[in-house]
Each structure stands twice: as C-alpha cells, then as structure tokens.
Scaffold this active site. Structure first.
Site, PDB file in Angstrom:
ATOM      1  N   ASN A  40      59.000  39.121 107.659  1.00 47.56           N
ATOM      2  CA  ASN A  40      58.318  40.262 107.038  1.00 47.56           C
ATOM      3  C   ASN A  40      59.106  41.530 107.347  1.00 47.56           C
ATOM      4  O   ASN A  40      59.274  41.881 108.518  1.00 47.56           O
ATOM      5  CB  ASN A  40      56.897  40.396 107.574  1.00 47.56           C
ATOM      6  CG  ASN A  40      56.009  39.219 107.213  1.00 47.56           C
ATOM      7  OD1 ASN A  40      56.405  38.324 106.479  1.00 47.56           O
ATOM      8  ND2 ASN A  40      54.786  39.221 107.725  1.00 47.56           N
ATOM      9  N   TRP A  48      54.990  41.548  98.924  1.00 48.63           N
ATOM     10  CA  TRP A  48      53.686  41.965  99.431  1.00 48.63           C
ATOM     11  C   TRP A  48      53.257  43.196  98.648  1.00 48.63           C
ATOM     12  O   TRP A  48      53.858  44.229  98.770  1.00 48.63           O
ATOM     13  CB  TRP A  48      53.768  42.289 100.926  1.00 48.63           C
ATOM     14  CG  TRP A  48      52.416  42.461 101.538  1.00 48.63           C
ATOM     15  CD1 TRP A  48      51.799  43.644 101.879  1.00 48.63           C
ATOM     16  CD2 TRP A  48      51.503  41.425 101.860  1.00 48.63           C
ATOM     17  NE1 TRP A  48      50.560  43.402 102.394  1.00 48.63           N
ATOM     18  CE2 TRP A  48      50.348  42.032 102.395  1.00 48.63           C
ATOM     19  CE3 TRP A  48      51.520  40.025 101.752  1.00 48.63           C
ATOM     20  CZ2 TRP A  48      49.239  41.301 102.806  1.00 48.63           C
ATOM     21  CZ3 TRP A  48      50.432  39.304 102.168  1.00 48.63           C
ATOM     22  CH2 TRP A  48      49.313  39.942 102.693  1.00 48.63           C
ATOM     23  N   TYR A 102      60.038  45.748 105.953  1.00 50.67           N
ATOM     24  CA  TYR A 102      59.634  46.868 105.116  1.00 50.67           C
ATOM     25  C   TYR A 102      60.648  48.012 105.178  1.00 50.67           C
ATOM     26  O   TYR A 102      60.273  49.179 105.282  1.00 50.67           O
ATOM     27  CB  TYR A 102      58.239  47.348 105.530  1.00 50.67           C
ATOM     28  CG  TYR A 102      57.155  46.366 105.154  1.00 50.67           C
ATOM     29  CD1 TYR A 102      56.572  46.394 103.895  1.00 50.67           C
ATOM     30  CD2 TYR A 102      56.720  45.398 106.054  1.00 50.67           C
ATOM     31  CE1 TYR A 102      55.578  45.498 103.533  1.00 50.67           C
ATOM     32  CE2 TYR A 102      55.732  44.495 105.718  1.00 50.67           C
ATOM     33  CZ  TYR A 102      55.157  44.548 104.452  1.00 50.67           C
ATOM     34  OH  TYR A 102      54.182  43.644 104.108  1.00 50.67           O
ATOM     35  N   LYS A 108      50.010  48.135  98.027  1.00 52.29           N
ATOM     36  CA  LYS A 108      51.319  47.520  97.815  1.00 52.29           C
ATOM     37  C   LYS A 108      51.329  46.495  96.684  1.00 52.29           C
ATOM     38  O   LYS A 108      52.372  45.899  96.386  1.00 52.29           O
ATOM     39  CB  LYS A 108      51.818  46.862  99.104  1.00 52.29           C
ATOM     40  CG  LYS A 108      52.176  47.848 100.208  1.00 52.29           C
ATOM     41  CD  LYS A 108      52.809  47.152 101.403  1.00 52.29           C
ATOM     42  CE  LYS A 108      53.174  48.159 102.481  1.00 52.29           C
ATOM     43  NZ  LYS A 108      51.997  48.765 103.115  1.00 52.29           N
ATOM     44  N   GLU A 117      57.249  38.911 103.345  1.00 52.74           N
ATOM     45  CA  GLU A 117      56.610  40.186 102.999  1.00 52.74           C
ATOM     46  C   GLU A 117      57.684  41.253 102.862  1.00 52.74           C
ATOM     47  O   GLU A 117      58.550  41.393 103.729  1.00 52.74           O
ATOM     48  CB  GLU A 117      55.593  40.638 104.063  1.00 52.74           C
ATOM     49  CG  GLU A 117      54.315  39.829 104.128  1.00 52.74           C
ATOM     50  CD  GLU A 117      53.306  40.420 105.098  1.00 52.74           C
ATOM     51  OE1 GLU A 117      53.378  41.651 105.373  1.00 52.74           O
ATOM     52  OE2 GLU A 117      52.447  39.665 105.595  1.00 52.74           O
ATOM     53  N   TYR A 145      58.247  51.526 105.814  1.00 50.04           N
ATOM     54  CA  TYR A 145      57.934  51.963 107.177  1.00 50.04           C
ATOM     55  C   TYR A 145      59.181  52.422 107.929  1.00 50.04           C
ATOM     56  O   TYR A 145      59.094  53.200 108.875  1.00 50.04           O
ATOM     57  CB  TYR A 145      57.256  50.831 107.956  1.00 50.04           C
ATOM     58  CG  TYR A 145      55.920  50.409 107.382  1.00 50.04           C
ATOM     59  CD1 TYR A 145      54.885  51.328 107.249  1.00 50.04           C
ATOM     60  CD2 TYR A 145      55.701  49.110 106.969  1.00 50.04           C
ATOM     61  CE1 TYR A 145      53.659  50.941 106.715  1.00 50.04           C
ATOM     62  CE2 TYR A 145      54.483  48.716 106.431  1.00 50.04           C
ATOM     63  CZ  TYR A 145      53.461  49.630 106.304  1.00 50.04           C
ATOM     64  OH  TYR A 145      52.258  49.256 105.767  1.00 50.04           O
ATOM     65  N   ASN A 191      50.762  34.620 111.222  1.00 45.45           N
ATOM     66  CA  ASN A 191      51.409  35.761 110.579  1.00 45.45           C
ATOM     67  C   ASN A 191      51.598  36.881 111.590  1.00 45.45           C
ATOM     68  O   ASN A 191      50.644  37.330 112.234  1.00 45.45           O
ATOM     69  CB  ASN A 191      50.563  36.283 109.414  1.00 45.45           C
ATOM     70  CG  ASN A 191      51.219  37.478 108.749  1.00 45.45           C
ATOM     71  OD1 ASN A 191      52.215  37.327 108.041  1.00 45.45           O
ATOM     72  ND2 ASN A 191      50.678  38.669 108.979  1.00 45.45           N
TER      73      ASN A 191
END
Length: 599
Positions: free
Chosen positions: A464, A547, A466, A566, A502, A470, A410
């Site tokens: 993954n 996630w 965000y 989260k 994620e 972020y 990961n």
C-alpha cells in the site's frame, strides 16, 4: 460451512425484512424474555446505523436487539431445524424464545444453531438476536472503548471506514435430514487437457456417499463412490479470469437400497494457482491483477448486502476493464463470492484483521507511541481471535475458484518488534488449512523493504503506497520517482510478485484545475497515470488495485469530507475522471501486464 440452499432433501425460509429493533439503553436487561418493547423497526439485511435519524442510535456503543416471530413449516417434522445468520457485526447472541441457542464473535462470517429441540413443525417461536458493535484489543478488527466525562461510551478504532454494525446479511431458517452432508471440500488440478478433482464429503454420521460431476449443461461427466476420492475430467474446460466455467459436484448420502437420504450441490471451477519467482500464474499463465480495493458500503444500508448494487458494481468493474478486487478489509457476503465465480472475476480474500498498527494511533490521533505487539496491546488473545477469523474465512470460501489468494491482514505493524512472532504462526495456520493458495498481507507505508520483519514469510507482497498524496503531495514527478525506488527495493530484496494493493488520491467530484491541484478530478487521473508509469518499469509488479472503487463512509475526522473520497466512482456510483483513465489503461489487457513493462 455449507451455504444453505434448497435441494430435493432440504428446504429454507428467508427471514429478511423488517424486525423490531431497540438499543440496550431502551430495553431491560433480558429483552429476549418477551416481546421487544419498542416502536422501532429495522430492515434486515442492513446496518442499523444510518436507518434512523436519532444520533444516539447511530453512535450507540454496545448491544442492540432485533426480534421477530418465525413459523416453522409444518412439513419439517422429523427434520433437523437450523437457524443461520450470514453475519452479525461484530458479536451475536441468538435466542429462541427464552433459550440462548448460539453465540459468535466475528462480524463477517456465518454461524448457525440447531434449534430442533426448541421448536416444532408448524409451530411459531420468538426469535431475538442481540448484536454488539464493541471492538477491543482482543477482537478482529481491534478497537478501544472509553467513557466521556458525561458518561457516554465512545468507540475508537484504527481502520479508516465507518464501524457499521447489526444484521447486514441475511438470516435463514433451513431444514436438514437427520443424516446429512455437513461439509464438502473440492481441490482441482489440470494435467494437459484433463482436469483432476479431489473431493471430501463430511457427513453428520457414518454414511454411504456417492458423487457425480455435472458440466455446465447438466450432463454427467464423472462419478465416484465414497466420502473422499478423486476423479478425472477429460477435455476439461478450465475456469479462467474473464471466462468462468463452473462444474457441479452433486454429493448424495444414500441408504442400503440406494435411496437418497440427502443431496447437496457444490459448484466449482477447475483451475490452478501458482507463484513462480516474480510471476503469479493462473492455469500456468502469467496473470496481471487490474482492479480495486472495495468496500461493502452504500448510503442508508451501510454494509447491508444489496443484489442491485452487486450487479451494478460488477458492471462498472467490467466497464473499466477490471479483472479483480480485494475484499478490503473483511470477508464480503457470500453472494459476492458466488457472483465472482460465475463471472470470472479474480478475488484476493481478506480477513478483518485491519488496524493492527498503533503507529496509526500515534500518527493520526496524536496518542503517545505504544508498541503494537505486547502483553498490554495486541497479544496472544488477539492472535487467537485472528486465527479463528482465518479458520472461518477459509472454511467458508475454500471452494470458490474466484478466490486465488488469502490476505490475512491489512497494514499491520510489520516493521515493529514482535511482528514476526505474531504472524509466523498465522501464516503456518493458513497454509495448513489450504495448501493450494498463496498467502499475502498488505504492507503499510511505514514498512519498507529494509525494516519489514515478515515479508519473507509470504508468497506475494501486497504493498500500500500513497506517493503523491500523503507523501510528496502535489508533486507527481517526485511521487513517481519515490514509487519506483520503493518498489525496486522490495523486488530486489525478496524476488517475489508485487501487487500495489492500495494507491489513490482523495477527489471531490466537480472540482477541476489545469494544474496538479490535489482534490481535483484531473489530479486523481494524473496521480494514477504517474503511479502506472512506475509500475510498468518493474517486472515484479504483477498487479494494481486502486484505492478505492467508490467513495465510502468513515468516522469523523478533519481529513475526511463526508467519508473517504478516494473512489474513482462516487458513493452513488457516478464516475470521476479517473474512472475513464482506468478504462483507457485496462480495457483489452486480458490479464496481461500493460505494455512498457521491463522484459
């Protein structure tokens, strides 16, 4: 490694319960040589960290010791007596009285010892287990240990979940016949309406083996002779997502007159997995992953396995319409995998290789930048530990029909120099161990379709991302554009299936706003909806794992409020608004891609 279970030729004793407990600071250098001098007791299975109010125990770095007395059943005379630990996080040492009988490194896979020569049927022995929570640059997962000015040892690590440790899974005493079945491998296929079953039975010594296949009613539907072979199942009932069907392979070791010396039953499902272009196929049909990245994490127990939480978590996944999850970021308890087999939940099975990325150290901890892969950081010894983790994961979970893919890491630094040299042998090893399942990894935000150095090695690309948390925090219109552009880059360059492994936003339950306000329940739901619109416009996206399933504990940090928030459920499994958003999207999908996707 076969999971211990009682059969006509095998027995087992569960050793869960309260054990005497002490940290290494509280006992002598050789605590296994006598009764553990401690007033403390700890529950097994459970992480030890949150069971005690003393912060010195919770924050302890190094060895802790568990001890209890065990009596061998008197009927086990002439049998092999085995001791098995389902896990010891992260390193274990096992003593029978004063004798070291087993050592193991790796916190999430089982190990065992043959203690026949050290015990007697009907007799009692002192069982002492040492467990170390230390992580270094040559462990999986990695970490580092420093000593503070006042002499305290401090553990740091690069994974964003708390470093729970101890005996979080069950401990067993079990018996085996002198000549016994040591391992079973089952590989299935489907030819029209006929199932094919290839099997291999490993025995402790040369022996005559026979095999029977039973359907779900217990009726025999096929049989074979020999330690390896194949059988055909006419009018087979496949194992399908959401419609599990399990057969039993009954293996028997027999003597010259046909008497049974040992028997073991291995359940299996008949199903196929294939990657074809940008599609992921189960039994020849396109499958869309809808579900979660999870954690083994509950209050007080830490990572301790709990059957009640197992049942409730699967009920909540069913309630949302989820059909799958990833074992982020380590192999889960075998009870979880068995449950997924029985209930038709699809699993991406992941090693504990999380934190192989020193950019996280530089970005979040403010450390000077260092290369992730080098002789002084993650090196050949790290890769050797990583390879062993893959071997043990595949050996444990190879017969689970729910497991459709191996994830070997990961968020590694797949964009850095040295990544390909590190990962290429590991991908080759995984395929050698199991040629029937695709191999993947989960790419970190720093790795893009332009700079990633290893994506072409893998069958499926887990990403993954965000955007909206972020990056582009609070700007969901920009986040949706960024997400779509990012994913199109991967799809166009590699032509492989993409899974959003994620994506999520921290959310405080009970915090509300009419605006796109981060940390509110409304923002988390809107964040997911914006992400989903981007996914649905890209044909190569074959799955979405939010996630996280539930809030979970982490190490201290100013960006964490009592852990990672989260989850779409709270740590005690209460739904946030986002859980209802997912339920509206996922219910009724039946493994199909949501409508609105490109054709």
């Amino acid at each position: 490694m076969l999971k211990p279970r009682p059969t006509a030729t095998r027995e087992q004793v569960n050793l869960d319960g309260l054990w005497r407990f002490a940290t290494s600071a509280a006992v002598g250098d050789q605590p296994w040589t006598g009764p553990l001098d401690t007033p403390l007791e700890a529950a097994v299975p459970a992480s030890y960290n949150d069971q005690f109010t003393d912060s010195a125990i919770r924050d302890h770095v190094g060895w802790v010791w568990y001890q209890r007395h065990v009596r061998v059943p008197r009927g086990w005379s002439g049998e092999r007596v085995m001791l098995r630990l389902d896990a010891a996080t992260h390193e274990g040492r096992v003593y029978v009285d004063d004798v070291l009988v087993a050592e193991h490194v790796g916190g999430y896979t089982p190990f065992e010892a043959d203690i026949t020569e050290h015990v007697s049927a009907g007799g009692e022995f002192r069982l002492t287990v040492g467990v170390s929570n230390e992580l270094t640059h040559t462990t999986i997962p990695p970490g580092s240990i420093t000593v503070t000015q006042d002499g305290r040892r401090k553990q740091t690590y690069l994974h964003d979940f708390y470093n729970y440790a101890g005996l979080a899974r069950s401990v067993w005493l079990h018996s085996l016949p002198p000549v016994h079945i040591a391992d079973i491998t089952v590989v299935t296929g489907i030819d029209d309406r006929t199932g094919t079953v290839e099997y291999e039975v490993e025995t402790s010594a040369p022996a005559t083996v026979r095999v029977r296949i039973l359907d779900a009613t217990g009726a025999e539907v096929a049989a074979s002779e020999g330690a390896s072979g194949s059988v055909r199942l006419e009018n087979v009932t496949p194992w399908r997502p959401g419609a599990a069907y399990l057969y039993d392979l009954v293996a028997e070791v027999v003597d010259g007159s046909g008497g049974v010396l040992d028997t073991y039953t291995q359940s299996f499902g008949v199903r196929t997995v294939e990657v074809r272009g940008p599609q992921f196929l189960i039994n020849g049909e396109p499958f869309y992953f809808a579900g979660f990245g999870k954690h083994e994490d509950t209050a007080v127990r830490g990572k301790g396995h709990d059957d009640a939480y197992l049942v409730h978590d699967f009920q909540l996944m069913e309630w949302t319409g989820a059909n799958s999850f990833r074992t982020a970021h380590y192999p889960y308890a075998e009870e979880v995998m068995d449950f997924a087999d029985r209930h038709g939940i699809v699993v991406i099975d992941e090693t504990a290789a999380v934190g192989l990325n020193l950019m996280v150290e530089a970005g979040l901890l403010g450390a000077p930048p260092r290369p992730t892969f080098s002789p002084d950081t993650f090196n050949d010894d790290t890769r050797a530990a990583h390879a062993q983790a893959i071997r043990e994961l595949v050996a444990r979970d190879k017969n689970h029909p729910s497991v459709v893919m191996w994830s070997i890491a990961n968020e590694p630094a797949s964009n850095e120099e040295g990544a390909r040299e590190y990962f290429e042998p590991l991908v080759e090893l995984t395929r050698k161990l199991d040629a029937t399942r695709p191999v993947t990894y989960a790419a970190v935000m720093f790795a893009t379709s332009e700079n990633d150095r290893i994506a072409d090695l893998f069958d499926v690309l887990c990403i993954n991302r965000y955007y909206g948390w972020y990056v582009a925090t609070g700007d969901l219109a920009a986040a949706e554009r960024y997400m779509e552009g990012d994913l199109r880059g991967w799809a166009e360059k590699f032509g492989k299936p993409l899974i959003l492994s994620e994506y999520g936003a921290d959310t405080m339950p009970g915090l509300h706003s009419v605006w796109d306000q981060p940390w509110t329940e409304e923002y988390q739901a809107a964040y997911l909806a914006a992400s989903h619109r981007a996914f649905d416009r890209i044909e190569a996206v074959v799955g979405e794992h939010v996630w996280n399933f539930a809030d979970f504990q982490t190490s201290h940090g100013i960006h964490r409020v009592d852990g990672n928030r989260k989850g779409v459920f709270t740590r005690d499994r209460k739904p946030k608004a986002a859980a209802h958003e997912l339920r509206r999207r996922w219910r009724g999908l039946g493994g199909r891609k949501p409508s609105g996707a490109e054709s």
